[in-house]
Design a protein around this motif. Structure first.
Motif, PDB file in Angstrom:
ATOM      1  N   HIS A 121      -8.831  -7.576  44.988  1.00 48.50           N
ATOM      2  CA  HIS A 121      -9.393  -7.054  46.238  1.00 48.50           C
ATOM      3  C   HIS A 121     -10.199  -8.101  47.006  1.00 48.50           C
ATOM      4  CE1 HIS A 121      -8.157  -2.998  45.075  1.00 48.50           C
ATOM      5  NE2 HIS A 121      -8.637  -3.259  43.878  1.00 48.50           N
ATOM      6  N   GLY A 122     -10.089  -9.359  46.635  1.00 50.96           N
ATOM      7  CA  GLY A 122     -10.660 -10.447  47.418  1.00 50.96           C
ATOM      8  C   GLY A 122     -12.166 -10.560  47.398  1.00 50.96           C
ATOM      9  N   LEU A 123     -12.826 -10.049  46.368  1.00 56.15           N
ATOM     10  CA  LEU A 123     -14.280 -10.163  46.283  1.00 56.15           C
ATOM     11  C   LEU A 123     -14.672 -11.599  45.930  1.00 56.15           C
ATOM     12  CD1 LEU A 123     -17.114  -8.810  46.218  1.00 56.15           C
ATOM     13  CD2 LEU A 123     -16.733  -8.432  43.773  1.00 56.15           C
ATOM     14  N   GLU A 124     -15.660 -12.135  46.637  1.00 56.62           N
ATOM     15  CA  GLU A 124     -16.173 -13.481  46.365  1.00 56.62           C
ATOM     16  C   GLU A 124     -17.538 -13.366  45.690  1.00 56.62           C
ATOM     17  OE1 GLU A 124     -16.247 -15.900  49.797  1.00 56.62           O
ATOM     18  OE2 GLU A 124     -14.081 -15.737  50.192  1.00 56.62           O
ATOM     19  N   TYR A 125     -17.644 -13.994  44.524  1.00 58.00           N
ATOM     20  CA  TYR A 125     -18.896 -13.977  43.761  1.00 58.00           C
ATOM     21  C   TYR A 125     -19.213 -15.420  43.390  1.00 58.00           C
ATOM     22  CZ  TYR A 125     -22.401 -12.419  40.391  1.00 58.00           C
ATOM     23  OH  TYR A 125     -23.570 -12.192  39.718  1.00 58.00           O
ATOM     24  N   PRO A 126     -20.108 -16.075  44.147  1.00 63.25           N
ATOM     25  CA  PRO A 126     -20.275 -17.532  44.037  1.00 63.25           C
ATOM     26  C   PRO A 126     -20.751 -18.015  42.666  1.00 63.25           C
ATOM     27  CG  PRO A 126     -21.978 -16.560  45.431  1.00 63.25           C
ATOM     28  CD  PRO A 126     -20.968 -15.491  45.187  1.00 63.25           C
ATOM     29  N   PHE A 127     -21.561 -17.260  41.955  1.00 57.65           N
ATOM     30  CA  PHE A 127     -22.110 -17.706  40.683  1.00 57.65           C
ATOM     31  C   PHE A 127     -21.434 -17.016  39.496  1.00 57.65           C
ATOM     32  CE2 PHE A 127     -25.500 -18.072  43.875  1.00 57.65           C
ATOM     33  CZ  PHE A 127     -25.730 -19.437  43.801  1.00 57.65           C
ATOM     34  N   PHE A 128     -20.159 -16.713  39.669  1.00 54.96           N
ATOM     35  CA  PHE A 128     -19.446 -15.966  38.630  1.00 54.96           C
ATOM     36  C   PHE A 128     -19.364 -16.764  37.329  1.00 54.96           C
ATOM     37  CE2 PHE A 128     -15.415 -15.018  36.468  1.00 54.96           C
ATOM     38  CZ  PHE A 128     -15.615 -13.682  36.173  1.00 54.96           C
ATOM     39  N   TYR A 129     -18.934 -18.021  37.409  1.00 54.47           N
ATOM     40  CA  TYR A 129     -18.733 -18.807  36.187  1.00 54.47           C
ATOM     41  C   TYR A 129     -20.057 -19.178  35.525  1.00 54.47           C
ATOM     42  CZ  TYR A 129     -13.740 -19.209  37.037  1.00 54.47           C
ATOM     43  OH  TYR A 129     -12.407 -18.919  37.198  1.00 54.47           O
ATOM     44  N   GLU A 130     -21.121 -19.339  36.305  1.00 50.49           N
ATOM     45  CA  GLU A 130     -22.420 -19.604  35.701  1.00 50.49           C
ATOM     46  C   GLU A 130     -22.885 -18.406  34.871  1.00 50.49           C
ATOM     47  OE1 GLU A 130     -21.477 -20.367  38.621  1.00 50.49           O
ATOM     48  OE2 GLU A 130     -21.952 -22.472  38.993  1.00 50.49           O
ATOM     49  N   LYS A 131     -22.678 -17.187  35.418  1.00 52.33           N
ATOM     50  CA  LYS A 131     -23.042 -15.979  34.665  1.00 52.33           C
ATOM     51  C   LYS A 131     -22.146 -15.798  33.447  1.00 52.33           C
ATOM     52  CE  LYS A 131     -26.252 -14.540  37.509  1.00 52.33           C
ATOM     53  NZ  LYS A 131     -27.678 -14.401  37.092  1.00 52.33           N
ATOM     54  N   LEU A 132     -20.864 -16.107  33.611  1.00 56.56           N
ATOM     55  CA  LEU A 132     -19.940 -16.002  32.487  1.00 56.56           C
ATOM     56  C   LEU A 132     -20.307 -16.988  31.384  1.00 56.56           C
ATOM     57  CD1 LEU A 132     -17.338 -14.678  31.409  1.00 56.56           C
ATOM     58  CD2 LEU A 132     -16.043 -16.475  32.570  1.00 56.56           C
ATOM     59  N   TYR A 133     -20.723 -18.167  31.769  1.00 55.56           N
ATOM     60  CA  TYR A 133     -21.142 -19.190  30.799  1.00 55.56           C
ATOM     61  C   TYR A 133     -22.371 -18.720  30.018  1.00 55.56           C
ATOM     62  CZ  TYR A 133     -22.365 -23.865  29.066  1.00 55.56           C
ATOM     63  OH  TYR A 133     -22.657 -24.938  28.277  1.00 55.56           O
ATOM     64  N   ALA A 134     -23.273 -18.012  30.701  1.00 55.64           N
ATOM     65  CA  ALA A 134     -24.488 -17.531  30.043  1.00 55.64           C
ATOM     66  C   ALA A 134     -24.206 -16.402  29.058  1.00 55.64           C
ATOM     67  CB  ALA A 134     -25.488 -17.058  31.101  1.00 55.64           C
ATOM     68  N   LEU A 135     -23.057 -15.750  29.191  1.00 50.88           N
ATOM     69  CA  LEU A 135     -22.716 -14.654  28.270  1.00 50.88           C
ATOM     70  C   LEU A 135     -22.213 -15.140  26.925  1.00 50.88           C
ATOM     71  CD1 LEU A 135     -20.895 -12.132  30.667  1.00 50.88           C
ATOM     72  CD2 LEU A 135     -23.232 -12.031  29.818  1.00 50.88           C
ATOM     73  N   LEU A 136     -21.934 -16.416  26.800  1.00 47.62           N
ATOM     74  CA  LEU A 136     -21.391 -16.950  25.549  1.00 47.62           C
ATOM     75  C   LEU A 136     -22.521 -17.160  24.550  1.00 47.62           C
ATOM     76  CD1 LEU A 136     -18.759 -19.497  26.908  1.00 47.62           C
ATOM     77  CD2 LEU A 136     -18.400 -17.172  26.105  1.00 47.62           C
ATOM     78  N   VAL A 137     -22.808 -16.117  23.812  1.00 50.18           N
ATOM     79  CA  VAL A 137     -23.821 -16.132  22.765  1.00 50.18           C
ATOM     80  C   VAL A 137     -23.197 -15.560  21.497  1.00 50.18           C
ATOM     81  CG1 VAL A 137     -25.794 -15.987  24.328  1.00 50.18           C
ATOM     82  CG2 VAL A 137     -24.673 -13.892  23.562  1.00 50.18           C
ATOM     83  N   PRO A 138     -23.746 -15.847  20.320  1.00 51.03           N
ATOM     84  CA  PRO A 138     -23.128 -15.356  19.069  1.00 51.03           C
ATOM     85  C   PRO A 138     -22.957 -13.848  19.009  1.00 51.03           C
ATOM     86  CG  PRO A 138     -24.745 -17.061  18.600  1.00 51.03           C
ATOM     87  CD  PRO A 138     -24.864 -16.772  20.064  1.00 51.03           C
ATOM     88  N   SER A 139     -23.894 -13.086  19.607  1.00 50.91           N
ATOM     89  CA  SER A 139     -23.829 -11.627  19.488  1.00 50.91           C
ATOM     90  C   SER A 139     -22.606 -11.033  20.167  1.00 50.91           C
ATOM     91  CB  SER A 139     -25.095 -11.005  20.066  1.00 50.91           C
ATOM     92  OG  SER A 139     -25.246 -11.354  21.432  1.00 50.91           O
ATOM     93  N   VAL A 140     -22.039 -11.738  21.161  1.00 51.52           N
ATOM     94  CA  VAL A 140     -20.902 -11.175  21.885  1.00 51.52           C
ATOM     95  C   VAL A 140     -19.659 -11.118  21.006  1.00 51.52           C
ATOM     96  CG1 VAL A 140     -19.879 -13.279  22.854  1.00 51.52           C
ATOM     97  CG2 VAL A 140     -19.864 -11.184  24.190  1.00 51.52           C
ATOM     98  N   PHE A 141     -19.619 -11.915  19.937  1.00 52.45           N
ATOM     99  CA  PHE A 141     -18.446 -11.936  19.070  1.00 52.45           C
ATOM    100  C   PHE A 141     -18.486 -10.850  18.000  1.00 52.45           C
ATOM    101  CE2 PHE A 141     -18.562 -16.087  20.981  1.00 52.45           C
ATOM    102  CZ  PHE A 141     -17.233 -16.358  21.225  1.00 52.45           C
ATOM    103  N   VAL A 142     -19.543 -10.075  17.977  1.00 51.14           N
ATOM    104  CA  VAL A 142     -19.606  -8.912  17.082  1.00 51.14           C
ATOM    105  C   VAL A 142     -19.866  -7.637  17.871  1.00 51.14           C
ATOM    106  CG1 VAL A 142     -20.334 -10.229  15.072  1.00 51.14           C
ATOM    107  CG2 VAL A 142     -22.059  -9.372  16.658  1.00 51.14           C
TER     108      VAL A 142
END
Length: 577
Positions: free
Chosen positions: A348-369
């Motif tokens: 739907h063409g949504l632009e989110y300028p800091f998408f990858y920065e937020k995605l990078y911050a989600l990479l923590v050990p707890s997300v894998f469980v």
């Protein structure tokens, strides 16, 4: 008031069920027994025995049903009919008794003393009045009062939803007016929320008002989530009208001529109904998502919104504020919001300028469980699939995942290896992270990104034993991943879990030649756990089995000859147990 109720109860105790049937029969047979009407209404009460309530209900329903089309509107008051015809006064009185009957039915419906079977009968009676009262058109006022009583009752809403879902939500007009009522309830709650916040600012907040507010929000969500999507039955919707007419959905014409033309017109087409339903569906959901949702409802909405809400909205980008706010919260909420946000960005063409920065911050050990890790990992792979991804981003995500592989369970190490494999294959510019030969030097050379792509292996001069990657940096641009290497992958070669150490060998191939390699499917690894790894291992056929042979059966872990001067036996003292 209590004395009046006690007098009514004592009066009702004088009648038996047989006499009650006789009262109803007399009321239906002759107008001279009209005084039985107020008497029968006294039995429609939560305090009355269920069989008495049912018998009175059936008699009163049979009495009112033929008269519904003749009753005046509720707006007519007795004062305005004093000088009119006695018949008009009589009908106005009947209307007041009918309104009292509806109110009593609602009280019985939401009473905690009522049985489930009685609730089903009462709900069916009210829906019949919704169908017949407005001259064959859907009576939205009674239906709104019905939903209002259900939303604000203390009875479990699942009891009512089971009946509504199985019998009534299949009708297009019922769904239509349900969305309208839900939107009205939400607007009322929004006013309550603003008033509640004012109370918090001025004085101590009461927990009771907060609990009632959250309970209403939960019930509204349960109703909205149980209504079938607008397009699910679009082809049959014109034949499934509870009121039997399309006039209930259309606007009421003021001119009689226009009204006749409307009545003679054909039923609404599925496309028109679908369009109107989409509009009401969108208004109901968007207004609901503006409320302060409890955390359990918040998570349930995020887990299913990409399947149950977004495909049926008239304009899905209206959710961008809600989803970006959820994505900025962090933690599990951001993980659950990623799926819907990804759909808005890609479809739907949504632009989110800091998408990858937020995605990078989600990479923590707890997300894998986490509970929703499988969907998150698949979306992570999809978000990094573009060949236009900058080298610094690809290197930062690759290095971050590589570092995480050292501190998570074996199943997470497997899926990380698959993710790194895909990243290296899609982005040849970061292959120096695994195919670079480093020579020792006093000073560090230039950045690792400036290398000759024509050669799979390059030689750089850097200080050995120094990792330029900053794992604590939240900005991928400043992480220094391009100057680093994937030494963690080499560490995984000696992982205690054999499937992990074996799987690492897949990274030894030259991934720059895309024609000789294929991407790995992340869904094959994203749902892994200790149980799946153990199941795969016991089903695996092993060619060479390690054996241990002893001439004599050992009696201790270590032999005395292994440690001269030491003994591993406990002397037994006399007199001890």
């Amino acid at each position: 008031m209590a004395s009046i109720l006690s007098k009514k109860q004592k009066k009702n105790e004088k009648y038996t069920l047989k006499e009650l049937k006789s009262l109803g029969h007399d009321l239906l047979t002759s107008r001279s027994h009209i005084n039985n009407l107020p008497l029968l209404l006294t039995f429609v009460s939560p305090e009355s025995p269920p069989q008495f309530v049912v018998e009175s209900l059936l008699s009163l329903q049979s009495f009112f049903t033929p008269l519904l089309s003749q009753l005046p509107p509720t707006s007519s008051s007795p004062s305005s009919t004093k000088t009119e015809d006695p018949e008009v006064v009589f009908k106005a009185w009947l209307r007041s008794k009918f309104d009292e009957f509806v109110k009593l039915l609602l009280d019985v419906l939401v009473s905690q003393q009522s049985e489930d079977s009685l609730r089903g009968i009462v709900l069916g009676t009210l829906m019949e009045f919704v169908k017949l009262l407005n001259a064959g058109r859907f009576h939205s006022s009674i239906y709104h009062r019905l939903l209002d009583a259900i939303i604000h009752s203390e009875v479990d809403i699942e009891i009512f939803l089971d009946i509504l879902t199985s019998k009534y939500f299949k009708y297009i007009d019922v769904r239509y007016f349900t969305y309208i009522s839900m939107e009205k309830f939400v607007k009322t709650l929004e006013a309550s929320v603003s008033a509640y916040r004012t109370v918090i600012e001025n004085s101590e907040a009461e927990s009771d008002s907060k609990e009632s507010l959250e309970l209403s929000v939960r019930k509204i969500y349960q109703v909205l989530s149980q209504i079938p999507p607008p397009e699910k039955q679009a082809e049959k919707s014109q034949h499934e009208m509870w009121s039997g007419s399309d006039e209930s959905i259309s606007e009421k014409p003021t001119d009689k001529k226009k009204k006749t033309e409307k009545g003679d017109s054909t039923l609404l087409s599925p496309a028109t109904i679908s369009k109107r339903m989409k509009l009401k569906f969108t208004k109901a959901w968007i207004s609901f998502l503006r409320l302060p949702l409890p955390i359990d409802v918040y998570k349930e909405v995020l887990a299913s919104i990409h399947l149950t809400v977004i495909p049926h909205l008239s304009n899905p980008t209206m959710l961008c504020d809600f989803l970006t706010k959820s994505y900025d919260i962090g933690g599990v909420v951001s993980v659950m919001a990623l799926s819907s946000l990804f759909i808005l960005m890609t479809q739907h063409g949504l632009e989110y300028p800091f998408f990858y920065e937020k995605l990078y911050a989600l990479l923590v050990p707890s997300v894998f469980v986490a509970k929703h890790r499988a969907k998150f990992l698949q979306l992570l792979d999809a978000c990094l699939k573009s060949s236009m991804l900058p080298a610094y981003l690809a290197a930062s995500f690759t290095k971050k995942l590589s570092r995480l592989s050292l501190s998570i369970p074996p199943a997470g190490s497997l899926v990380i290896t698959a993710l790194i494999y895909n990243l290296l294959r899609r982005n040849p510019t970061i292959n120096h992270l695994v195919q670079e030969i480093v020579e020792n030097a006093d000073e560090a050379n230039t950045e690792a990104g400036e290398h000759n792509e024509s050669q799979p292996k390059t030689i750089k001069k850097r200080k050995l034993g120094i990792d330029y990657f900053n794992n604590q940096e939240s900005d991928p641009k400043k992480s220094g991943a391009l100057k680093s290497s994937l030494w963690e992958i080499d560490t995984l070669r000696h992982h205690y879990c054999p499937p992990v150490s074996r799987f690492i060998s897949s990274l030894e191939t030259n991934l720059t030649i895309r024609s000789k390699t294929t991407e790995m499917k992340i869904e094959d690894f994203s749902s892994g756990s200790y149980a799946t790894i153990f199941g795969d291992e016991i089903r695996r056929r092993v060619k060479q089995v390690p054996l241990a042979f002893y001439k004599t059966v050992p009696t201790s872990l270590f032999a005395d000859s292994d440690f001269p001067g030491w003994t591993f036996t406990i002397p037994q003292e006399e007199g001890t147990c």
